[in-house]
Design a protein around this motif. Structure first.
Motif, PDB file in Angstrom:
ATOM      1  N   PRO A  20      49.081  39.386  46.455  1.00  0.00           N
ATOM      2  CA  PRO A  20      48.401  40.140  45.255  1.00  0.00           C
ATOM      3  C   PRO A  20      47.611  39.207  44.485  1.00  0.00           C
ATOM      4  O   PRO A  20      47.916  38.089  44.227  1.00  0.00           O
ATOM      5  CB  PRO A  20      49.734  40.780  44.629  1.00  0.00           C
ATOM      6  N   PRO A  36      40.591  40.863  48.608  1.00  0.00           N
ATOM      7  CA  PRO A  36      41.288  42.354  48.958  1.00  0.00           C
ATOM      8  C   PRO A  36      41.550  42.246  50.311  1.00  0.00           C
ATOM      9  O   PRO A  36      40.779  41.790  51.134  1.00  0.00           O
ATOM     10  CB  PRO A  36      40.310  43.406  48.489  1.00  0.00           C
ATOM     11  N   GLU A  37      42.356  42.781  50.727  1.00  0.00           N
ATOM     12  CA  GLU A  37      42.795  43.023  52.130  1.00  0.00           C
ATOM     13  C   GLU A  37      41.770  43.846  52.950  1.00  0.00           C
ATOM     14  O   GLU A  37      41.182  44.658  52.459  1.00  0.00           O
ATOM     15  CB  GLU A  37      44.286  43.820  52.284  1.00  0.00           C
ATOM     16  N   GLU A  38      41.619  43.349  54.069  1.00  0.00           N
ATOM     17  CA  GLU A  38      40.634  43.992  55.025  1.00  0.00           C
ATOM     18  C   GLU A  38      40.877  43.745  56.427  1.00  0.00           C
ATOM     19  O   GLU A  38      41.270  42.783  57.003  1.00  0.00           O
ATOM     20  CB  GLU A  38      39.234  43.333  54.733  1.00  0.00           C
ATOM     21  N   PRO A  92      38.295  46.796  52.484  1.00  0.00           N
ATOM     22  CA  PRO A  92      38.984  47.160  51.102  1.00  0.00           C
ATOM     23  C   PRO A  92      38.448  48.262  50.368  1.00  0.00           C
ATOM     24  O   PRO A  92      37.085  48.524  50.689  1.00  0.00           O
ATOM     25  CB  PRO A  92      39.015  45.736  50.394  1.00  0.00           C
ATOM     26  N   GLU A 149      36.317  49.766  44.606  1.00  0.00           N
ATOM     27  CA  GLU A 149      36.958  49.280  43.502  1.00  0.00           C
ATOM     28  C   GLU A 149      37.633  48.088  43.463  1.00  0.00           C
ATOM     29  O   GLU A 149      37.769  47.152  42.530  1.00  0.00           O
ATOM     30  CB  GLU A 149      37.714  50.432  42.829  1.00  0.00           C
ATOM     31  N   GLU A 150      38.490  47.888  44.559  1.00  0.00           N
ATOM     32  CA  GLU A 150      39.138  46.412  44.670  1.00  0.00           C
ATOM     33  C   GLU A 150      38.382  45.228  44.907  1.00  0.00           C
ATOM     34  O   GLU A 150      38.632  44.242  44.208  1.00  0.00           O
ATOM     35  CB  GLU A 150      40.348  46.734  46.028  1.00  0.00           C
ATOM     36  N   ALA A 158      36.951  44.628  41.149  1.00  0.00           N
ATOM     37  CA  ALA A 158      37.692  44.058  40.528  1.00  0.00           C
ATOM     38  C   ALA A 158      37.923  42.453  40.826  1.00  0.00           C
ATOM     39  O   ALA A 158      38.005  41.498  39.957  1.00  0.00           O
ATOM     40  CB  ALA A 158      39.207  44.715  40.482  1.00  0.00           C
ATOM     41  N   TRP A 159      38.086  42.365  42.062  1.00  0.00           N
ATOM     42  CA  TRP A 159      37.891  40.770  42.421  1.00  0.00           C
ATOM     43  C   TRP A 159      36.534  40.130  42.069  1.00  0.00           C
ATOM     44  O   TRP A 159      36.765  38.861  41.673  1.00  0.00           O
ATOM     45  CB  TRP A 159      38.039  41.007  44.248  1.00  0.00           C
TER      46      TRP A 159
END
Length: 261
Positions: free
Chosen positions: A29, A62-64, A70, A73-74, A77-78
């Motif tokens: 996270p 973010p996970e991909e 991803p 929006e993730e 934010a990143w």
């Protein structure tokens, strides 16, 4: 920046499933906002630049997955998190560091504004990353690991480190055109050995270690780096590269144990 350059931290999972693509896997996270270095406008402050560069590299992407990008929006934010630290590093950067950070800005801005991750095999992106990580290796006063990756072993890795920030710079001296990665994983059981690590089934291994965000990754003849802040524990520095149907490099001997105490 944990940009998931080809075969970096999250790709450990994919590599052990015999998939070696950039981006994807079980990223940790993202740190909470309170854990991020505070922006500053202090000019030419090496300490401020180093603190923010360390924060950039410690921030997971973010996970991909191969077929599951991803959520925008993730990514936004990143990108916003990286932008805050990148701006702070730039405000404090000495002249020799500024070009690398300036070159990184468009990639981060695209993520923050459009919700699209950078193309992690972009030569411009990788040059920017290598530029600031080399500068940090030379100027931040962290514990330095000057690593050499060959087919298939690492040389230059210390047996022990003190807790705190480290800088890894890996030179890829492959004679067989092999891409190499130096990735760190912290064992949840400090008594775990490298032999146990390599023998453990994949589904068990994911629960037995915590991946350190970021990794040093380099094509043959090139150098890659990463910054990390290590807690006490037993770490495995290894190369997870291995195309589908091939044996991952860490199962061919490209793994070493580091005790942080």
């Amino acid at each position: 920046m944990d940009t998931r350059r080809p075969l970096t931290a999250a790709v450990f999972a994919a590599a052990l499933i015999s998939v070696t693509t950039a981006c994807g896997g079980a990223a940790a996270p993202a740190p909470a906002a309170a854990d991020q270095p505070a922006p500053t406008t202090a000019a030419s402050s090496v300490d401020t630049a180093c603190t923010n560069l360390l924060g950039i590299d410690a921030t997971p992407t973010p996970e991909e997955g191969p077929e599951s990008p991803p959520a925008p929006e993730e990514v936004k934010a990143w990108g916003a998190t990286i932008t805050t630290m990148l701006d702070a590093a730039l405000a404090a950067a000495p002249p020799e560091l500024t070009p690398s950070l300036t070159a990184l800005q468009p990639f981060v801005q695209t993520a923050a504004n459009d919700g699209v991750l950078p193309a992690f095999d972009d030569p411009g992106l990788n040059a920017a990353l290598a530029g600031y990580e080399t500068w940090a290796h030379d100027n931040c006063g962290y514990q330095n690991i000057d690593l050499v990756g060959r087919d298939f072993e690492f040389t230059g890795a210390p047996a022990t480190l003190e807790p705190g920030p480290i800088s890894v710079l890996m030179e890829n001296r492959s004679e067989d055109e092999q891409f190499h990665v130096a990735l760190l994983a912290r064992a949840k059981d400090p008594a775990m050995t490298a032999e146990q690590f390599t023998a453990m089934p994949m589904e068990e291994l994911f629960g037995a270690v915590d991946l350190v965000p970021g990794a040093a990754a380099a094509a043959p003849g090139q150098t890659g780096g990463t910054l990390a802040d290590l807690e006490p524990g037993t770490y495995f520095l290894f190369c997870p590269v291995g195309d589908e149907g091939e044996i991952p490099h860490h199962l061919q001997g490209m793994i070493t144990t580091i005790t942080v105490a």
